[in-house]
Design a protein around this motif. Structure first.
Motif, PDB file in Angstrom:
ATOM      1  N   UNK A  60       0.816  -1.212   0.000  1.00  0.00           N
ATOM      2  CA  UNK A  60       0.000   0.000   0.000  1.00  0.00           C
ATOM      3  C   UNK A  60       0.854   1.269   0.000  1.00  0.00           C
ATOM      4  N   UNK A  61       1.979   1.223   0.736  1.00  0.00           N
ATOM      5  CA  UNK A  61       2.878   2.382   0.775  1.00  0.00           C
ATOM      6  C   UNK A  61       3.416   2.679  -0.628  1.00  0.00           C
ATOM      7  N   UNK A  90       0.725   3.982  -2.931  1.00  0.00           N
ATOM      8  CA  UNK A  90       0.422   5.381  -2.605  1.00  0.00           C
ATOM      9  C   UNK A  90       1.447   6.319  -3.235  1.00  0.00           C
ATOM     10  N   UNK A  91       2.706   5.928  -3.155  1.00  0.00           N
ATOM     11  CA  UNK A  91       3.789   6.739  -3.718  1.00  0.00           C
ATOM     12  C   UNK A  91       3.600   6.894  -5.234  1.00  0.00           C
ATOM     13  N   UNK A 139       0.742   6.583  -6.894  1.00  0.00           N
ATOM     14  CA  UNK A 139      -0.443   7.412  -7.174  1.00  0.00           C
ATOM     15  C   UNK A 139      -0.098   8.897  -7.062  1.00  0.00           C
ATOM     16  N   UNK A 167       0.442   8.021   2.148  1.00  0.00           N
ATOM     17  CA  UNK A 167       0.675   6.646   2.582  1.00  0.00           C
ATOM     18  C   UNK A 167       0.024   6.420   3.947  1.00  0.00           C
ATOM     19  N   UNK A 168      -0.290   5.135   4.293  1.00  0.00           N
ATOM     20  CA  UNK A 168      -0.916   4.866   5.600  1.00  0.00           C
ATOM     21  C   UNK A 168      -0.114   5.455   6.761  1.00  0.00           C
ATOM     22  N   UNK A 169       1.222   5.338   6.675  1.00  0.00           N
ATOM     23  CA  UNK A 169       2.061   5.845   7.759  1.00  0.00           C
ATOM     24  C   UNK A 169       1.873   7.367   7.889  1.00  0.00           C
ATOM     25  N   UNK A 170       1.847   8.004   6.708  1.00  0.00           N
ATOM     26  CA  UNK A 170       1.679   9.473   6.718  1.00  0.00           C
ATOM     27  C   UNK A 170       0.299   9.855   7.257  1.00  0.00           C
TER      28      UNK A 170
END
Lengths: 233, 815
Positions: A84-85, A88-89, A91, B294-297
């Motif tokens: 997911x990280x 996200x990057x 996207x 990101x989820x962490x962010x």
């Protein structure tokens, strides 16, 4: 199949929703072994009946969801190998999205909604850029209005300005004119193709509108989860 | 990220998304801090009152004079000091003589509390700053009457003649035990030597009074304790009058209980608002994920937002709490004196800690869980309703336990509250399903609004169970508080009614009883409430008790009837036909001394041994101000003619001047005036009533906030349903009726259960915590369902008004 990683592609992609009260045979196949490749700068329409899996496929291509089986490529990266990280990057830098129901944040004004992707990217002149995009969609006077103070067409134009502001090489649009009258819809279509042609942005859109689909270089048809492509002569 | 978090938080705040959460947080911090500040001040005031009882912050008593070295040490620590020497001596006036207890005091006496004097015997007294000057003596009313002396007469103490300049009415460290009822007088310490009344070997008690900084007092006490002679002992304010101390303990427990209730309610409100906020944020998070966060962010973003929110809440709440506390102090200014201008640190720490814990336990878990929202959520047409997260519930519940224990510092209070909550939740679940069944049965007979309202109840079965639980819980807590307040204050104030005895008479012999009654009637004093208690002095010889308390001489009495206000807690009170001597022992004393039912006890009464079987144990209400005894026997212990009696009686203020002539007629009878102690107790009760009422306002506020939070939690859904109904042609009036039926029904059931829960909780608290007899509060059963119906119905109607007024089209477009 070439060895190099495709720009935007699906390889044997399936999406299956398990039916907890039935046998495996009764599972719902939303997408069934879908394959396609899209090159950078192309404009592609995905068409099909309601419930054929168009929005699901679009979300997966944008890295918003993962398929049950198969491989998806976005901006030359294998999405199925990213967590997911990582997605996200990807996207953040490669994708912008126009939603069927606009998805503007109701607590933000029009200009603030447009600023949002710029702020997420850490842009220092988010306000200036957002104002430019707002002007570009013809809403210069409505920047400080909240979404519930705007008409459907105006909300969609703000959503388009937000997608433009992301300055991403790929733009996904889910029924971008679905909620709009013909005149407003035409104006929005002009804006989308202007972006595609002037900035070489890859445009992938889901639509029921045959006229809009006709304007795209390619049309992919989804029928009961299976994809076929119709090439123009 | 912090900048983005601040920007988003500000936009959410501006859009009203965070306001309920913020208000709940402010309420939690403000109520806890102000209650804690107030409790702290009340405790300080209580300690000050305790200090009044020993006229100092710390007191050393013993038969040895205080060493010069010790006094220098105290001076070096900048402590205030006073000295008191107390002895017994014959005093002489022109018309009589009397054995009196003389207190010789230094210039700075008293260090704490007030002296009051009058111009005639049994005056009510006016406060005076300092004790007698050299050459003066202040006899008390009893001594003045015995000597038949007047103001400005002289009294001889040993070889010294002293002038009566005032009549001593009250002194702060006047002992209230039965041993201190001799006539008294006060003189200056520097006159003591000249009297020659105290010689080597004379019985004299020296008291060293100290006041000042707690650290300095503790340091001095620690350095001197190893050097103390046998018989010398320290006394602190807590060692003051046992009755007042017991009352103060109850007061403190009550205030802490009220504080805990406010925290629990604020926690529930926070939890509900946080849940609503997180549900509404789900789409935002999905969108932010689409935009590449990101989820962490996202976790960092929401954590930063919550920190900012907490800081802002603290910034507003702490000064607000201080202001509220000052307002409370202003309300009770007549009762709480000596409030410190420097705010104590601990209440602010407690408030800030509570706020942080509330945020961490109730708000942060759903916020952090937002990072798990799938980005594809943004593609869905409607928000998927997240189910109640069990982990979040467990965290919230643990926090409630931690907060209640932290605030009450009592396992019993925490246990009673938490068990009460568990029981009510269980009952609520059962009753909610019954309500739905009952609702289905009566639905066909109702109007259209009633039908749809009850259908809504049935349709939202699980959600309504939760709401009934919350409403019921809030109401239960509020009514528990009101009931506890009612029994603690009203019942107890009734107990201390106007004619509570304020005068104890001792050394009355059998043959004097009638003459005392005659004298009282002659003086026009009422004798109706005069009760005589026979007394014999004795020691318990078998079993041999090692403790000092067990080995000292005891006051024993006997009675065929259980003394008023006593309650048998073990065994049985004796019957008329009982054979053999039986004894009843106060239950705490029996437990402390290891005495058990059926045990044979041997007493030495004036050289004669008497054996008695311990046949029952009694609970005694020491706060009742009635004569109470550790030991009550079934038969007389001495011959009627040789028994001494004590009696208690109420003397109205207007009748006090009649006591002088009465005591002149009965010169051998001794007297203990407990008016001062009673006034102290009544002052504490009055102070407590006001404090509790003020705190109740905050608890009510927290309760209303819970209602609003839970209404807000379902308002979006209701707005949507209302829009559909109105599109289908329903009138605004019909929708109002639907809402009213739904909320009023919820309120009725919640109130009914709250009444049941409050009754059970109060019963536990009454019996276990406050040691008071259990009472059935029938008004609760009538009051709570209707109060629930009115409050919740009205709140539901008011806070849902936008459901009715919002244009249906706009609502449908937004959802």
């Amino acid at each position: 199949m070439p060895n190099s990683t495709p720009f935007l592609a699906a390889r044997n992609v399936s999406q299956i929703v398990a039916n907890p009260q039935a046998t495996q045979a009764d599972d719902l196949h939303i997408l069934d072994d879908v394959n396609f490749t899209i090159e950078a700068g192309e404009s592609v329409a995905i068409v099909g009946a309601s419930g054929s899996g168009k929005t699901t496929l679009l979300g997966m291509m944008a890295g918003l969801d993962s398929p049950s089986h198969g491989q998806l490529f976005l901006a030359n990266k294998d999405l199925t190998k990213l967590d997911e990280e990582g997605r996200a990057e990807l996207r953040k830098h490669q994708v912008s999205f126009i939603f069927q129901k606009f998805q503007l944040l109701p607590s933000l004004t029009a200009i603030e909604n447009i600023m949002l992707p710029l702020e997420v990217k850490g842009s220092s002149d988010a306000n200036t850029l957002a104002t430019q995009y707002l002007n570009h969609v013809g809403l210069a006077q409505r920047g400080h209005h909240y979404p519930n103070q705007l008409s459907g067409g105006e909300q969609q134009r703000v959503a388009i300005a937000r997608a433009f502001a992301a300055q991403a090489p790929i733009l996904f649009a889910d029924e971008p004119t679905g909620n709009l009258d013909t005149q407003t819809g035409d104006h929005i279509v002009e804006l989308l193709f202007e972006l595609n042609q002037q900035h070489h942005t890859t445009l992938v859109l889901v639509t029921h509108d045959l006229n809009l689909a006709q304007r795209c270089q390619r049309r992919l048809t989804l029928n009961a989860g299976q994809l076929t492509e119709r090439l123009d002569a | 990220m912090l900048k983005l978090a601040a920007r988003l938080a500000w936009r959410d705040w501006r859009g009203g998304e965070l306001s309920l959460l913020f208000v709940a947080l402010i309420l939690a911090i403000t109520s806890v801090t102000s209650i804690s500040l107030f409790t702290h001040q009340v405790k300080q005031s209580m300690v000050a009152q305790g200090a009044n009882l020993i006229a100092a912050d710390l007191r050393l008593t013993g038969s040895q004079p205080i060493s010069e070295d010790w006094r220098t040490k105290a001076d070096n620590l900048s402590l205030q000091q006073a000295q008191v020497s107390q002895f017994q001596a014959m005093v002489f006036a022109q018309e009589g003589m009397q054995l009196a207890s003389i207190k010789a005091v230094s210039d700075s006496y008293p260090l704490r509390g007030e002296l009051s004097v009058g111009a005639a015997a049994f005056d009510l007294g006016t406060v005076i700053a300092q004790g007698p000057k050299r050459g003066e003596i202040w006899p008390d009313s009893r001594l003045l009457s015995s000597l038949n002396a007047r103001l400005n007469d002289t009294i001889d103490v040993g070889q010294l003649s002293l002038k009566i300049s005032h009549i001593l009415i009250t002194e702060p460290d006047q002992a209230s035990g039965f041993s201190s009822f001799a006539p008294r007088a006060m003189m200056h310490l520097q006159d003591l030597a000249a009297t020659a009344a105290v010689q080597t070997g004379s019985r004299i008690k020296h008291r060293w009074l100290l006041a000042g900084q707690a650290d300095a007092l503790t340091g001095l006490q620690a350095s001197i304790t190893p050097l103390l002679a046998p018989g010398q002992k320290w006394q602190s304010p807590n060692d003051g009058n046992a009755n007042v101390a017991a009352t103060l303990d109850k007061a403190e427990q009550f205030l802490l209980l009220a504080g805990s209730l406010a925290v629990v309610l604020a926690g529930v409100a926070l939890s509900l608002s946080a849940r609503r906020y997180s549900l509404r944020q789900a789409k935002h998070v999905a969108l932010l994920k689409c935009l590449g966060l990101k989820p962490k962010q996202l976790r960092l973003l929401y954590f930063s937002q919550m920190i900012l929110l907490a800081l802002l809440a603290l910034l507003i709440s702490l000064p607000l709490a201080w202001g509220l506390y000052q307002a409370l102090l202003w309300v009770v200014a007549d009762y709480i004196q000596g409030a410190s201008l420097v705010p104590p640190f601990e209440p602010f720490l407690l408030g800030a800690g509570t706020g942080t814990l509330c945020l961490l336990a109730f708000v942060l878990p759903p916020m952090l869980a937002l990072a798990k929202v799938a980005p594809a959520e943004v593609l869905r047409q409607s928000s998927s309703q997240s189910k109640t997260n069990k982990t979040h519930l467990a965290i919230g519940f643990s926090a409630v336990i931690a907060l209640v224990y932290w605030h009450s510092q009592s396992v019993l209070i925490s246990g009673a509250l938490i068990i009460g909550v568990a029981i009510i939740l269980l009952l609520l679940a059962l009753l909610a399903s019954q309500l739905i069944k009952a609702g289905n049965k009566i639905r066909p007979y109702l109007s259209q609004g009633g039908k749809i309202g009850l259908a809504n109840l049935a349709r939202r079965k699980h959600q309504n169970s939760l709401q009934v639980a919350i409403f019921g819980l809030a109401l239960m807590l509020l009514f528990s508080l009101i009931s506890v307040r009612s029994f603690l204050i009203n019942d107890w104030q009734q107990q201390l009614k106007q004619d509570t005895p304020n005068l104890f008479l001792f050394n009355i012999y059998q043959q004097q009883r009638q003459s005392l009654l005659d004298s009282m009637e002659e003086q026009g004093l009422t004798t109706q409430a005069l009760t005589f208690f026979p007394i014999a002095r004795a020691r318990l010889t078998e079993p041999k008790l090692q403790s000092r308390r067990g080995s000292r001489e005891l006051n024993l009495t006997w009675s065929p009837d259980l003394p008023i206000g006593n309650r048998i807690s073990g065994g049985q009170w004796w019957n008329d036909g009982a054979t053999g001597l039986e004894v009843s022992v106060e239950s705490d004393y029996a437990r402390d001394m290891g005495l058990s039912l059926g045990q044979e006890l041997t007493f030495n009464i004036a050289g004669i041994e008497k054996k008695a079987v311990l046949s029952n144990l009694r609970d005694v209400d020491w706060s009742s101000m009635q004569p109470n005894f550790f030991f009550v026997f079934s038969e007389p212990l001495v011959e009627a003619n040789s028994a001494s009696y004590m009696a208690s009686v109420y003397i109205a203020p207007a009748d006090r001047p009649k006591l002088g002539p009465l005591l002149r007629q009965q010169p051998t009878i001794s007297m203990l005036d407990v008016d001062q102690i009673l006034q102290q107790v009544q002052r504490v009760v009055a102070q407590l009533s006001l404090a509790v009422e003020s705190i109740l306002v905050m608890v009510l506020g927290a309760g209303v906030l819970v209602l609003v939070a839970s209404i807000q939690a379902s308002i979006d859904e209701r707005r949507h349903e209302s829009a559909i109904l109105r599109t289908l042609g329903a009138s605004k009036a019909l929708i109002r009726r639907i809402l009213w039926v739904e909320y009023a029904s919820l309120g009725f059931v919640a109130g009914l259960i709250a009444g049941l829960g409050a009754e059970a909780l109060v019963a536990v608290l009454q019996q276990q915590l406050f040691q008071m007899p259990m009472q059935f509060h029938w008004p609760l059963w009538v009051l709570t369902p209707f109060t629930g119906m009115i409050i919740i119905g009205a709140c539901g109607w008011w806070f849902n008004r936008t459901v009715v007024t919002a244009p249906p089209l706009r609502t449908l477009q937004q959802t």
